[in-house]
Design a protein around this motif. Structure first.
Motif, PDB file in Angstrom:
ATOM      1  N   LYS A   1      34.694  42.811  41.346  1.00 18.83           N
ATOM      2  CA  LYS A   1      33.581  42.257  40.568  1.00 18.83           C
ATOM      3  C   LYS A   1      32.835  43.304  39.754  1.00 18.83           C
ATOM      4  O   LYS A   1      32.243  42.953  38.725  1.00 18.83           O
ATOM      5  CB  LYS A   1      32.620  41.491  41.488  1.00 18.83           C
ATOM      6  CG  LYS A   1      33.200  40.124  41.858  1.00 18.83           C
ATOM      7  CD  LYS A   1      32.535  39.523  43.061  1.00 18.83           C
ATOM      8  CE  LYS A   1      31.263  38.800  42.745  1.00 18.83           C
ATOM      9  NZ  LYS A   1      30.638  38.248  43.962  1.00 18.83           N
ATOM     10  N   THR A   2      32.867  44.560  40.185  1.00 18.53           N
ATOM     11  CA  THR A   2      32.134  45.575  39.422  1.00 18.53           C
ATOM     12  C   THR A   2      32.687  45.708  37.990  1.00 18.53           C
ATOM     13  O   THR A   2      31.916  45.633  37.033  1.00 18.53           O
ATOM     14  CB  THR A   2      32.119  46.926  40.158  1.00 18.53           C
ATOM     15  OG1 THR A   2      31.526  46.721  41.432  1.00 18.53           O
ATOM     16  CG2 THR A   2      31.326  47.963  39.392  1.00 18.53           C
TER      17      THR A   2
ATOM     18  N   THR B   1      35.844  35.714  37.459  1.00 16.52           N
ATOM     19  CA  THR B   1      34.858  35.873  38.531  1.00 16.52           C
ATOM     20  C   THR B   1      34.956  34.707  39.517  1.00 16.52           C
ATOM     21  O   THR B   1      34.879  34.895  40.734  1.00 16.52           O
ATOM     22  CB  THR B   1      33.434  35.933  37.947  1.00 16.52           C
ATOM     23  OG1 THR B   1      33.404  36.938  36.947  1.00 16.52           O
ATOM     24  CG2 THR B   1      32.409  36.249  39.013  1.00 16.52           C
TER      25      THR B   1
ATOM     26  N   LEU C   1      34.250  43.513  36.297  1.00 14.22           N
ATOM     27  CA  LEU C   1      33.928  42.273  35.584  1.00 14.22           C
ATOM     28  C   LEU C   1      32.473  42.310  35.112  1.00 14.22           C
ATOM     29  O   LEU C   1      32.156  41.866  34.010  1.00 14.22           O
ATOM     30  CB  LEU C   1      34.154  41.064  36.498  1.00 14.22           C
ATOM     31  CG  LEU C   1      35.616  40.752  36.837  1.00 14.22           C
ATOM     32  CD1 LEU C   1      35.700  39.648  37.875  1.00 14.22           C
ATOM     33  CD2 LEU C   1      36.369  40.351  35.577  1.00 14.22           C
ATOM     34  N   ALA C   2      31.617  42.846  35.968  1.00 15.38           N
ATOM     35  CA  ALA C   2      30.202  42.938  35.619  1.00 15.38           C
ATOM     36  C   ALA C   2      30.013  43.837  34.395  1.00 15.38           C
ATOM     37  O   ALA C   2      29.232  43.517  33.490  1.00 15.38           O
ATOM     38  CB  ALA C   2      29.402  43.486  36.803  1.00 15.38           C
TER      39      ALA C   2
ATOM     40  N   GLN D   1      35.833  34.872  43.373  1.00 14.61           N
ATOM     41  CA  GLN D   1      34.917  34.295  44.356  1.00 14.61           C
ATOM     42  C   GLN D   1      35.648  33.287  45.248  1.00 14.61           C
ATOM     43  O   GLN D   1      35.394  33.216  46.447  1.00 14.61           O
ATOM     44  CB  GLN D   1      33.723  33.650  43.639  1.00 14.61           C
ATOM     45  CG  GLN D   1      32.548  33.362  44.548  1.00 14.61           C
ATOM     46  CD  GLN D   1      31.968  34.620  45.190  1.00 14.61           C
ATOM     47  OE1 GLN D   1      31.689  35.605  44.509  1.00 14.61           O
ATOM     48  NE2 GLN D   1      31.800  34.615  46.512  1.00 14.61           N
TER      49      GLN D   1
ATOM     50  N   ALA E   1      35.507  42.604  47.083  1.00 14.78           N
ATOM     51  CA  ALA E   1      34.465  42.016  46.243  1.00 14.78           C
ATOM     52  C   ALA E   1      33.921  43.067  45.295  1.00 14.78           C
ATOM     53  O   ALA E   1      33.805  42.836  44.080  1.00 14.78           O
ATOM     54  CB  ALA E   1      33.341  41.468  47.126  1.00 14.78           C
ATOM     55  N   HIS E   2      33.617  44.234  45.843  1.00 10.95           N
ATOM     56  CA  HIS E   2      33.028  45.305  45.038  1.00 10.95           C
ATOM     57  C   HIS E   2      33.999  45.770  43.961  1.00 10.95           C
ATOM     58  O   HIS E   2      33.656  45.861  42.784  1.00 10.95           O
ATOM     59  CB  HIS E   2      32.658  46.469  45.967  1.00 10.95           C
ATOM     60  CG  HIS E   2      31.993  47.597  45.276  1.00 10.95           C
ATOM     61  ND1 HIS E   2      32.675  48.724  44.886  1.00 10.95           N
ATOM     62  CD2 HIS E   2      30.721  47.769  44.867  1.00 10.95           C
ATOM     63  CE1 HIS E   2      31.838  49.543  44.277  1.00 10.95           C
ATOM     64  NE2 HIS E   2      30.648  48.991  44.260  1.00 10.95           N
TER      65      HIS E   2
ATOM     66  N   LYS F   1      31.382  42.029  31.219  1.00 12.30           N
ATOM     67  CA  LYS F   1      30.514  40.930  30.798  1.00 12.30           C
ATOM     68  C   LYS F   1      29.229  41.459  30.156  1.00 12.30           C
ATOM     69  O   LYS F   1      28.806  40.982  29.100  1.00 12.30           O
ATOM     70  CB  LYS F   1      30.172  40.052  31.999  1.00 12.30           C
ATOM     71  CG  LYS F   1      29.266  38.892  31.630  1.00 12.30           C
ATOM     72  CD  LYS F   1      29.157  37.891  32.742  1.00 12.30           C
ATOM     73  CE  LYS F   1      28.159  36.819  32.355  1.00 12.30           C
ATOM     74  NZ  LYS F   1      28.246  35.655  33.193  1.00 12.30           N
TER      75      LYS F   1
ATOM     76  N   LEU G   1      37.129  42.677  52.790  1.00 15.33           N
ATOM     77  CA  LEU G   1      36.496  41.665  51.940  1.00 15.33           C
ATOM     78  C   LEU G   1      35.392  42.288  51.112  1.00 15.33           C
ATOM     79  O   LEU G   1      35.261  42.030  49.908  1.00 15.33           O
ATOM     80  CB  LEU G   1      35.863  40.588  52.822  1.00 15.33           C
ATOM     81  CG  LEU G   1      36.687  39.362  53.096  1.00 15.33           C
ATOM     82  CD1 LEU G   1      35.867  38.369  53.885  1.00 15.33           C
ATOM     83  CD2 LEU G   1      37.116  38.749  51.787  1.00 15.33           C
ATOM     84  N   SER G   2      34.609  43.111  51.772  1.00 19.47           N
ATOM     85  CA  SER G   2      33.473  43.737  51.118  1.00 19.47           C
ATOM     86  C   SER G   2      33.965  44.676  50.010  1.00 19.47           C
ATOM     87  O   SER G   2      33.433  44.683  48.904  1.00 19.47           O
ATOM     88  CB  SER G   2      32.676  44.473  52.186  1.00 19.47           C
ATOM     89  OG  SER G   2      31.801  45.361  51.608  1.00 19.47           O
ATOM     90  N   THR G   3      35.028  45.441  50.321  1.00 26.18           N
ATOM     91  CA  THR G   3      35.572  46.356  49.323  1.00 26.18           C
ATOM     92  C   THR G   3      36.195  45.581  48.166  1.00 26.18           C
ATOM     93  O   THR G   3      35.999  45.918  46.999  1.00 26.18           O
ATOM     94  CB  THR G   3      36.657  47.256  49.968  1.00 26.18           C
ATOM     95  OG1 THR G   3      36.104  47.843  51.124  1.00 26.18           O
ATOM     96  CG2 THR G   3      37.119  48.326  49.024  1.00 26.18           C
TER      97      THR G   3
ATOM     98  N   ARG H   1      36.555  34.503  53.598  1.00 25.88           N
ATOM     99  CA  ARG H   1      35.314  34.489  54.368  1.00 25.88           C
ATOM    100  C   ARG H   1      35.296  33.299  55.324  1.00 25.88           C
ATOM    101  O   ARG H   1      34.925  33.415  56.482  1.00 25.88           O
ATOM    102  CB  ARG H   1      34.129  34.440  53.385  1.00 25.88           C
ATOM    103  CG  ARG H   1      32.796  34.037  53.948  1.00 25.88           C
ATOM    104  CD  ARG H   1      32.274  34.978  54.973  1.00 25.88           C
ATOM    105  NE  ARG H   1      32.239  36.350  54.500  1.00 25.88           N
ATOM    106  CZ  ARG H   1      32.268  37.402  55.319  1.00 25.88           C
ATOM    107  NH1 ARG H   1      32.326  37.234  56.615  1.00 25.88           N
ATOM    108  NH2 ARG H   1      32.222  38.613  54.828  1.00 25.88           N
TER     109      ARG H   1
ATOM    110  N   LEU I   1      37.569  35.240  47.764  1.00 26.14           N
ATOM    111  CA  LEU I   1      36.651  35.806  48.759  1.00 26.14           C
ATOM    112  C   LEU I   1      36.127  34.717  49.686  1.00 26.14           C
ATOM    113  O   LEU I   1      36.100  34.888  50.899  1.00 26.14           O
ATOM    114  CB  LEU I   1      35.481  36.506  48.066  1.00 26.14           C
ATOM    115  CG  LEU I   1      35.843  37.724  47.211  1.00 26.14           C
ATOM    116  CD1 LEU I   1      34.628  38.192  46.429  1.00 26.14           C
ATOM    117  CD2 LEU I   1      36.371  38.848  48.080  1.00 26.14           C
TER     118      LEU I   1
END
Lengths: 445, 133
Positions: free
Chosen positions: A237-238, A272, A240-241, A276, A233-234, A244, A229-231, A283, A279
């Motif tokens: 989303k990175t 995003t 996408l960040a 989310q 997300a990273h 943006k 999950l942590s990977t 979660r 995730l």
């Protein structure tokens, strides 16, 4: 198998059945044997004297025959008794061996603890689980055992002997399945789930039986899912960040291109939200918590969401109706995503545009938020399934406007985790209204 | 070179594109910016000059955000506020894990980065003439 430990079992021999009158009782094997023995004995006494008379008229010979007959009777009776007792002993031994073999062949570790909290029996799986080489290592006071194997709760805090599942069961407390950590004889830690239950023995002090199962594998899987999950997300989303941020930067430098860049930004935001959702949904399956509860104004949050969603849905009139602040204690970010998800659905399923009304109000000690649209509505026969994961009520219909089928399931789960509820009304062709209610803190209710 | 008197912000981020952009917008807003791709390099920057704010990514190759926060606090206690900038599914939880002073969720708005700098490092020389004295 590993059921909740509040179950009570009754040891063999305990008869809770109502006692029937003795003459109506079914004679068992013992009764049958005694009856046959009595009949044969009476017949022997009655007929053997006559037989002696027939064999000889001489009183001396008759006397001898009587003595031999007596000895013979004792001998036959003794042989009979010997045979019967041996058979019953073998039966008991075979039963004991069967029970032991069954307990020994169980995949879960079994410990039997007496009322003085001494371990009196352990099976092979318990030895293997704890890495012990002989049963004797495990027998003895539960306290010594707990110290030797460093019994801890699932979060790692050491347990006092009175906190052991078996101690609590013997003290008469109902104990649900517990999880703990043990240090094996080889120094390796194992996560175990423990189900303890009381064995009631009529006329004797009760025993506690503890069933231990190695759940380290499941724990490792949970840890791997956590890491995944942590990977995820990273990794998702990175980029996408980056997109943006650069779209915003370009928008600052090239004002003429702002509308086009705003589209990129909106689509990034949409992606995003989807990420989310995925995730959040994973979660929620992984942990049972309510997130980060804090007091906040639900009406203000609804206005914030509407503000944020307005640019991406120009054909809809997003309005918020709230008489005043409605304070709840919940995870603000998650509730924000719930409202966003409901608004997204309202927009998605009113493709021709139209009003989307968010209402926030307090009623019956509950903070309620509803999102109403005048869109296509949900087909009546599909309404029962809308909160199912992956269910898309409009799949295969002309009104299939996309979506992952995660939003509603996740939303309801989030709301329920905060102690609330979610429901809806929908009329095909006239629109849907989704509501959720959250408990209000007592002082403001 | 512009507004060399502005507060120093240390950006610790492993994605070079994002690092370059944060550098750019903070410099545009009048801050002095130093960057580091991971924790160890960040500790070296801190040793050269204590920043007014550390913007900290969490998942980085080399020394990650958790390790950096621990090492930084051991050596310098709370000499500079730390704001976590993370793509984690729960940015706030990450921030709480290292007792950070704030958090920024990726993807962020450029304004949010500048706002975080203003909140924790003080207004930049360029934006606040009083600080330029």
């Amino acid at each position: 198998m590993a059921q909740a430990g509040s179950g009570r079992s009754v040891a063999a021999g305990g008869d809770d059945a109502p006692r029937s009158r003795w003459w109506r009782r079914q004679p068992g094997a013992a009764g049958r044997i005694a009856t046959i023995y009595a009949a044969v004995g009476v017949a022997w006494i009655a007929f053997s004297d006559r037989l002696v008379g027939v064999l000889s008229a001489d009183p001396v010979v008759q006397d001898r025959l009587q003595t031999i007959k007596g000895w013979g009777f004792v001998l036959v009776t003794a042989l009979l008794l010997f045979g019967l007792i041996r058979r019953s002993e073998r039966g008991v031994r075979a039963l004991g061996a069967e029970v032991r073999a069954t307990v020994d062949s169980m995949a879960d570790g079994v410990l039997l603890v007496d009322h003085r909290q001494c371990i009196v029996e352990a099976n092979r799986a318990a030895l293997a689980l704890l890495g012990a080489s002989s049963k004797e290592e495990l027998l003895g006071p539960a306290e010594d055992w707990g110290r030797r194997f460093q019994l801890r709760s699932a979060d790692g805090t050491p347990l006092r002997p009175d906190q052991y599942a078996v101690s609590r069961v013997i003290a008469g407390e109902p104990v649900a399945q517990l999880e703990g950590i043990l240090r094996r004889a080889d120094g390796r830690d194992v996560h175990v789930s423990v189900a303890a239950s009381l064995v009631v023995r009529p006329g004797r002090p009760p025993l506690a039986v503890a069933v231990l199962r190695d759940v380290s594998g499941a724990r490792r899987l949970d840890d791997m899912r956590e890491e995944f999950l942590s990977t995820a997300a990273h990794e998702l989303k990175t980029p996408l960040a980056v997109i943006k941020a650069y779209a915003q930067l370009l928008g600052r430098r090239e004002p003429a291109e702002r509308p086009a860049l705003a589209v990129i930004e909106r689509q990034v935001d949409r992606l995003t939200r989807l990420v989310q959702h995925l995730l959040d949904s994973s979660r929620l399956r992984l942990d049972a918590g309510a997130g980060h509860p804090e007091p906040f104004d639900l009406a203000a949050l609804a206005r914030e969401v509407a503000e944020h969603m307005r640019p991406s849905s120009p054909a809809h009139q997003l309005a918020v109706e709230a008489a005043g602040p409605v304070v709840v204690v919940a995870d603000r970010a998650r509730i924000g995503r719930v409202i966003t998800s409901l608004v997204e659905n309202a927009v998605r399923f009113s493709p021709g545009g139209g009003p989307v009304l968010l209402r926030v109000a307090a009623a019956d000690g509950e903070a309620r938020c509803s999102v109403a649209d005048e869109g296509v509505g949900i087909p009546v026969e599909r309404q029962a399934h809308v909160f199912q994961r992956y269910y898309r009520a409009h799949a295969g219909t002309p009104q299939d406007y996309g979506g992952l089928g995660l939003g509603l399931e996740m939303s309801r789960e989030v709301v329920e985790r905060q102690g609330g509820r979610m429901w809806f009304e929908s009329a095909p062709g006239a629109g849907s209204t989704f509501h959720f209610g959250l408990p209000m803190p007592r002082e403001s209710a | 070179v512009i507004a060399a008197a502005g507060p120093l912000v240390l950006v610790v981020e492993d994605d070079p594109d994002l690092l370059a952009l944060m550098d750019m917008i903070l410099a545009d807003a009048g801050y002095r910016v130093r960057t580091a791709p991971e924790g160890r390099a960040a500790l070296a920057r801190v040793a050269e000059e204590m920043p007014a704010l550390i913007l900290l990514d969490m998942r980085m190759p080399g020394m990650n955000g958790w390790e950096f926060a621990r090492a930084f606090r051991e050596r310098h206690d709370r000499a500079a506020p730390i704001v976590v900038v993370t793509a984690a599914e729960d940015a706030r939880a990450r921030a709480e894990e290292i007792a950070a002073d704030g958090w920024l969720e990726k993807p962020f708005d450029l304004e949010d980065v500048v706002a975080a700098a203003e909140r924790h490092a003080g207004r930049s020389a360029r934006r606040d003439p009083s600080a330029a004295r």
